[in-house]
Design an enzyme around this catalytic site. Structure first.
Site, PDB file in Angstrom:
ATOM      1  N   THR A  59       0.854  -1.186   0.000  1.00  0.00           N
ATOM      2  CA  THR A  59       0.000   0.000   0.000  1.00  0.00           C
ATOM      3  C   THR A  59       0.886   1.231   0.000  1.00  0.00           C
ATOM      4  O   THR A  59       1.803   1.342   0.814  1.00  0.00           O
ATOM      5  CB  THR A  59      -0.906   0.042   1.248  1.00  0.00           C
ATOM      6  N   GLY A 104       4.072   4.036   3.578  1.00  0.00           N
ATOM      7  CA  GLY A 104       3.756   2.849   2.794  1.00  0.00           C
ATOM      8  C   GLY A 104       3.906   1.617   3.665  1.00  0.00           C
ATOM      9  O   GLY A 104       4.403   1.704   4.805  1.00  0.00           O
ATOM     10  N   LYS A 105       3.482   0.484   3.209  1.00  0.00           N
ATOM     11  CA  LYS A 105       3.700  -0.778   3.915  1.00  0.00           C
ATOM     12  C   LYS A 105       3.430  -1.907   2.948  1.00  0.00           C
ATOM     13  O   LYS A 105       2.610  -1.760   2.031  1.00  0.00           O
ATOM     14  CB  LYS A 105       2.738  -0.904   5.107  1.00  0.00           C
ATOM     15  N   GLY A 106       4.111  -3.027   3.156  1.00  0.00           N
ATOM     16  CA  GLY A 106       3.868  -4.163   2.280  1.00  0.00           C
ATOM     17  C   GLY A 106       4.029  -5.458   3.039  1.00  0.00           C
ATOM     18  O   GLY A 106       4.467  -5.467   4.194  1.00  0.00           O
ATOM     19  N   ASP A 145      10.643  -5.280   8.213  1.00  0.00           N
ATOM     20  CA  ASP A 145       9.558  -5.253   9.197  1.00  0.00           C
ATOM     21  C   ASP A 145       9.556  -6.646   9.833  1.00  0.00           C
ATOM     22  O   ASP A 145      10.588  -7.317   9.828  1.00  0.00           O
ATOM     23  CB  ASP A 145       8.233  -4.931   8.465  1.00  0.00           C
TER      24      ASP A 145
END
Ligand code: NAD
Length: 410
Positions: A59, A104-106, A145
């Site tokens: 995202t 953002g993050k994935g 992460d």
């Protein structure tokens, strides 16, 4: 009624801030919507020759203040709702720390323990092939992460550089120090916990030398926070990990506890202190409680038993919304988006060093981190006083949302 999802939590937070700032409906809608949400099916060959189809996400929430920034996690529970919520929170964390990034993050929905290293490499490469058109040092900069680290970042970088045909160390952060990473990154989050604790003591005109501290979690964040608070004069009387808790009313010997933990991989068995449970640790009558393990450890059930005067959130989201409502109103909370922003701040320093091809000493990194986090703290206090807010969490979010709105076309 269905349990609220992480995205519901983010929206609730934005609604709270919107009410405080008197934002109009269309601005609130824009703040809640990610710029872009991507969902991929990765077809990856396993070591036995079979092909597995794996779900993966990224995202890109908001880039008004700079390239999207946020980690990539490998976990079976990774899902679109959580990924988008975490990307939203990154937008506010980068804003409150005032680093020129967005959010953002994935993630990839796998349990990495079930795959060999070569399979993990192929999964990471397949994900990067999908991501390559939309990431880059000026567009979207992933980082480690949960269950990812320097190795995954190296695979992403190599795949990206091969596709683009150019060197691009700044396409990811969290690289190993001998592979264009930054000195001081692994300590940075624990360090920001110590800096914000120190700053809050100064603001409240309390003496950190006289303070007692309990730290839950003795990993990358918790053990550094414990050690630096000890260095800054506090008595760390309790620490814990998932194996046990340790307590000494005169202050633990943090160097000896760290040496034990490094040697044995856990706190259990350390003979120099009383053993306590994690529940007891949270309820100790200390000046400072640092939850630095996992989320949701203080909830409506135990909030009434919390005796600490100040809670500094090392972990992400250690206090539930209901827990916070039930806390004694005199307890001061230093919110996660500032207290644990040291990691993303040094990620920004890594990106800067890569782009300038100029690498800093650890001392420079630590000094610049102290300055940046203290500036973020001062901005939060300024908002708290200017707006007459009830909590430092509200002040941090209002500060962050104001910065995002100022930078964007809302
Ligand atoms: P880590 O894996 O290095 O350490 C986690 C520690 O918590 C370990 O000591 C583990 O034993 C302990 N733990 C796990 N479950 C526990 C439980 N139920 N009760 C008590 N202790 C428990 O992780 P970390 O990098 O130190 O991260 C800790 C928290 O901080 C996480 O919420 C993470 O999302 C957040 N965080 C980390 C960073 C970073 O840069 N590392 C940045 C921002 C936020």
């Amino acid at each position: 009624m269905a349990e609220p999802t992480p995205l519901d939590g983010l929206h609730e937070q934005i609604d709270d801030v919107a009410a405080k700032l008197g934002l109009d409906g269309s601005t609130v809608d824009q703040l809640k919507q990610p710029d872009r949400y991507l969902e991929f099916s990765l077809s990856v060959e396993m070591d036995d020759g079979s092909t597995e189809v794996i779900d993966a996400y990224r995202t890109q929430f908001d880039d008004a203040r700079g390239p999207y920034k946020g980690g990539i996690r490998y976990h079976p529970d990774v899902n679109p709702d959580e990924t988008t919520a975490l990307a939203g929170w990154m937008t506010y964390k980068t804003a409150v720390a005032d680093v020129p990034f967005g959010g953002g993050k994935g993630g990839i929905a796998i349990d990495p323990a079930e795959y060999s290293d070569t399979e993990l490499q192929r999964i990471t490469e397949a994900y990067t092939e999908q991501l390559a058109p939309v990431i880059g040092e000026d567009t979207d900069v992933p980082a480690p992460d949960m269950n990812t680290g320097p190795q995954e970042m190296e695979w992403i970088r190599e795949t990206y550089e091969a596709i683009r045909g150019t060197e691009a160390p700044a396409v990811v952060t969290g690289k190993a120090v001998d592979n264009d990473g930054s000195k001081g990154r692994s300590e940075a989050t624990g360090r920001s916990v110590a800096i914000t604790t120190d700053a809050m003591f100064e603001y409240l005109d309390h003496d950190l030398d006289e303070a007692t501290v309990a730290v839950q979690g003795f990993g990358e964040v918790g053990h550094v926070a414990a050690s630096l608070l000890d260095d800054r004069g506090a008595d760390v009387v309790a620490v814990s990990d998932s194996s046990t808790g340790l307590y000494d009313e005169d202050g633990l010997d943090i160097d000896a506890v760290t040496a034990w933990n490094n040697q044995h991989g856990a706190l259990t068995g350390y003979g120099g202190a009383d053993e306590i449970s994690n529940e007891t640790l949270l309820e100790e009558d200390v000046d400072v409680l640092v939850p630095a393990a996992i989320g949701d450890v203080i909830d409506a059930e135990n909030a009434g038993d919390i005796e600490a005067d100040i809670i500094v959130e090392g972990a992400n989201g250690p206090i539930t919304y209901e827990g916070e409502q039930a806390l004694d109103e005199d307890i001061v909370v230093v919110p996660d988006i500032l207290a644990n922003a040291g990691g993303v701040t040094v990620s920004y320093f890594e990106w800067e060093q890569n782009r300038a091809d100029d690498y800093w000493t650890k001392e420079t990194v630590n000094n610049r981190l102290e300055d940046k986090i203290r500036d973020g703290f001062d901005d939060m206090i300024d908002t708290y006083e200017r707006q007459g807010l009830d909590s430092f969490r509200d002040a941090a979010y209002v500060t962050a949302v104001e910065k995002v709105i100022d930078a964007g076309e809302y």
